[in-house]
Design an enzyme around this catalytic site. Structure first.
Site, PDB file in Angstrom:
ATOM      1  CG  ASP A   1      -2.023  -1.220   1.027  1.00  0.00           C
ATOM      2  OD1 ASP A   1      -1.565  -2.306   1.575  1.00  0.00           O
ATOM      3  OD2 ASP A   1      -2.985  -1.082   0.437  1.00  0.00           O
TER       4      ASP A   1
ATOM      5  CG  ASN B   1       0.915  -5.863   1.716  1.00  0.00           C
ATOM      6  OD1 ASN B   1      -0.122  -5.055   0.972  1.00  0.00           O
ATOM      7  ND2 ASN B   1       0.722  -7.064   1.653  1.00  0.00           N
TER       8      ASN B   1
HETATM    9  O1  MRU Z   1      -7.481  -3.213   2.906  1.00  0.00           O
HETATM   10  P1  MRU Z   1      -7.292  -3.613   1.647  1.00  0.00           P
HETATM   11  O2  MRU Z   1      -8.165  -4.748   0.944  1.00  0.00           O
HETATM   12  O3  MRU Z   1      -7.426  -2.165   0.783  1.00  0.00           O
HETATM   13  O4  MRU Z   1      -5.646  -3.851   1.550  1.00  0.00           O
HETATM   14  C1  MRU Z   1      -5.233  -4.366   0.327  1.00  0.00           C
HETATM   15  C2  MRU Z   1      -3.671  -4.580   0.440  1.00  0.00           C
HETATM   16  O5  MRU Z   1      -3.266  -4.692   1.518  1.00  0.00           O
HETATM   17  C3  MRU Z   1      -3.155  -5.235  -0.810  1.00  0.00           C
HETATM   18  O6  MRU Z   1      -2.337  -6.097  -0.353  1.00  0.00           O
HETATM   19  C4  MRU Z   1      -2.354  -4.003  -1.236  1.00  0.00           C
HETATM   20  O7  MRU Z   1      -3.205  -2.701  -1.673  1.00  0.00           O
HETATM   21  C5  MRU Z   1      -1.656  -4.400  -2.571  1.00  0.00           C
HETATM   22  S1  MRU Z   1      -2.880  -4.399  -3.755  1.00  0.00           S
HETATM   23  C6  MRU Z   1      -2.065  -4.758  -5.240  1.00  0.00           C
END
Ligand code: MRU
Length: 354
Positions: free
Chosen positions: A245, A255
């Protein structure tokens, strides 16, 4: 186009659709039980959809926000053509406040704002902004395909991998980051097994990663998050492959909560950790992961399993939804601009200058 809205034909690549002047999101909260789309009529509704996890995953949030900026500008222009620029502030703020950790959100908003600055006061801004949002969307898919190839090159034939959360087509403009590498490595015949953590509490692994990979014919085995270390001990994992993220200037990686846990277990078992993320996820303004804002969501998400309350009444809950894995535990950061092995600040700067 019609077929994309036929539930039997929808794929994970249809998660964000601009169709006949409207923005549709595949409702990821309902998957895999239900394939249904939400239509978003304004930037404020788009911000709500991001906050409520209709769409999630860092690059997908960025692409959605770009389309949200188009909705904001179009509405402002329709209400006061000459003053559209000064009328969109509240809607852009709503987008900015929707989720704090994925830097792709802010990256996409700022890219759209930069284009807005170049547009004339007179004239409808919708078309040029829409063209930019579509470019952001297409560039993300192209980046994922490049990263898929680069990441797959690092994986030896006969490997077994584990992934966490969902970093697939659903989480991006299409194809996926970590799942893009897994797709490419699988297509190259290199993977003998793919494992997916279920990823409490939103179960992105169980609901989304499993759905995507099975749709693609990639055999995937699901496990509870806490089972990963035992799996590693049994020799069933060669690589941990995850998305991100936000990556700080020194290569620290934020992440989904549980990624750090997985990296600690991987290092204990002398296994490799690969982070796959486009450069839109890299935030060179933050020196280290300690500065990355970590979203803490409502404790109710932990108190329940699905809609069923399971926790004892009155218990206190801590629900951070991301964690930071130190750069020193990461073997490779794979981006569309190239691979950074054993990341550190110097290597990250070099990557971003290119
Ligand atoms: O809370 P989320 O579902 O938005 O979290 C998503 C993640 O942590 C993913 O691993 C990250 O965004 C990478 S997506 C290509």
């Amino acid at each position: 186009m019609q077929s994309r809205f036929d539930p039997d034909q929808v794929t994970a690549d249809d998660a964000i659709v601009w169709h006949e002047g409207k923005l549709f999101l595949l409702d990821q909260r309902a998957l895999p039980k239900q394939v249904t789309f939400v239509e978003l009529k304004s930037a404020t509704e788009t911000a709500g959809a991001i906050a409520e996890m209709v769409v999630r995953g860092a690059p997908a949030i960025g692409v959605t926000a770009a389309y949200g900026m188009v909705l904001a500008a179009r509405a402002a222009y329709q209400s006061d053509a000459g003053q559209w620029r000064s009328r969109i502030g509240a809607e852009v703020d709503a987008l900015r406040r929707s989720r704090p950790t994925a830097v792709n959100l802010f990256w996409a908003i700022e890219r759209m704002e930069r284009l807005m600055e170049t547009l004339p006061d007179e004239g409808d801004p919708t078309e040029p902004l829409l063209a930019e949002a579509k470019t952001i969307h297409e560039e993300d898919i192209a980046a994922n395909r490049t990263m898929g190839d680069l990441g797959a090159e690092l994986i030896a034939s006969g490997s077994k991998v584990i992934t966490h959360c969902n970093a697939g087509a659903l989480a991006t403009g299409g194809y996926g980051t970590a799942l893009g590498v897994i797709r490419s490595a699988f297509a190259a015949g290199k993977l003998t097994r793919v494992y997916a953590d279920e990823t409490r509490p939103w179960l992105q692994g169980a609901r989304l990663t499993a759905w995507e990979l099975l749709q693609d014919g990639v055999p995937v085995t699901l496990l509870a998050d806490g089972a990963a270390a035992s799996l590693m001990r049994q020799g069933e994992v060669d690589w941990v492959v995850v998305g991100s993220d936000r990556i700080a200037a020194n290569g620290d990686v934020a992440n989904k909560i549980g990624t750090y846990h997985l990296a600690v277990a991987a290092k204990h078992h002398q296994l490799k950790v690969m982070v796959v993320a486009p450069t839109s996820t890299i935030d060179m303004s933050l020196p280290s992961g300690a500065e990355i804002p970590i979203e803490v969501r409502d404790g109710a998400e932990i108190e329940s399993c699905g809609k069923q309350r399971v926790a004892a009444a009155g218990v206190k809950v801590w629900n951070p939804v991301f964690d930071v894995t130190p750069a020193g535990m990461v073997d490779a950061i794979v981006t569309e601009k190239g691979v950074v092995l054993a990341p550190n600040e110097e290597k990250m700067r070099k990557l971003m200058i290119n």
